[in-house]
Design an enzyme around this catalytic site. Structure first.
Site: not given
Length: 313
Positions: A122, A174, A177-178, A181
């Protein structure tokens, strides 16, 4: 300290630049030889014009970091590299791959004596200057060998990166995480839309965003970016209301169903992206017709395009 980079696109190119700034020896391959040669001239990295040449220019045991689109492109390069590699070499997948695919790749490569590390990356276009947040998965001894390069790529040698666990865990972290987001972006978008909609207050959204950046609970990098583009114009008249989804949000929503763990914010943010892409249009038409059916409410007819000679279209 030598590493091979495959893929010099927006992310891979800047990662190669950052590695060179950190005095790492980089051998790079990109399908466009012109881009590879240009990067070699700019940064001093060693250009390779084929995967065979890349492998030949790296001393064994090798470390090769793939920065390619997830899916077919990554798999094709792995398939091509596999017969060229030797036992003890390491392949790093830095794409936004589905974590279960990474687990399978690790098992497949292990049968050939090749080690694997998955890296969730990221940082976007700001990573070159600010460093990349790196979420990595793999065996401890494999991560330890790649660590010198991770420490260069990260925001700091001892911050902004984490060995999350076994193979697949980096891409899993990840993925989540996205998904987070997606939810954060949707909340900011909805909030600013409400502010924009109250015309009688004549609110200055740019000033509000800038004020929130200092001391507010909602301050964040996303808010920093929002404040920056609002300074250039608040109407956004030239921007189409279409938001793509990379796949990570879908996987996160699917994971919530698989685990039976509710993730309504992430799931609804994903659904709003689908709606922006026109995937809600047919549903909206059905809703309008149902409302007409039970209540006699009028429907808005779509404009008819004039396809006659000289007409629209």
């Amino acid at each position: 300290m030598q590493i091979g980079i495959v893929g010099l696109g927006r992310m891979g190119g800047n990662m190669a630049r950052r590695l060179r700034r950190g005095n790492a020896d980089v051998v790079a391959y990109n399908r466009s030889a012109a881009l590879t040669d240009s990067m070699a001239q700019e940064t001093g990295l060693v250009a390779a014009h084929s995967l065979q040449e890349l492998v030949d220019k790296l001393p064994a045991p090798r470390i090769i970091w793939l920065m390619l689109p997830a899916g077919e492109a990554t798999q094709n390069h792995i398939d091509q590299l596999l017969p060229l590699l030797s036992k003890g070499d390491i392949l790093v997948d830095g794409a936004n791959a589905f974590y279960k695919d990474s687990m399978l790749r690790s098992e497949m490569l292990a049968k050939h004596g090749i080690d694997f590390m998955d890296a969730g990356v990221s940082g976007g276009i700001w990573g070159l200057e600010n460093g990349y947040a790196l979420m990595v998965g793999g065996k401890p001894e494999v991560v330890a060998r790649v660590e010198p390069f991770i420490r260069i790529l990260a925001p700091g040698p001892d911050k902004g990166w984490l060995h999350c666990g076994p193979a697949g865990s980096g891409h899993f972290v990840k993925m989540v995480h996205n998904g987070i987001e997606y939810g954060m972006m949707q909340a900011f978008a909805e909030g600013f839309a409400l502010l924009h909609g109250r015309k009688d207050f004549d609110l200055d959204l740019a000033k509000i965003a800038e004020m929130w950046r200092h001391g507010s609970v909602v301050r964040s990098w996303l808010l920093d970016l929002t404040a920056e583009f609002l300074q250039k114009g608040q109407g956004l008249e030239d921007i189409a209301p279409v938001v793509a989804d990379s796949g990570e949000g879908r996987w996160t929503a699917m994971e919530s169903i698989e685990q039976g763990v509710p993730a309504p914010v992430i799931s609804l943010a994903l659904a709003m992206r689908f709606a922006s892409q026109g995937h809600f249009d047919y549903e909206a038409k059905l809703l309008a017709m149902m409302r007409k059916g039970f209540g006699g409410h009028a429907v808005t007819n779509a404009p008819v395009m004039d396809l006659s000679p000289g007409g629209e279209g």
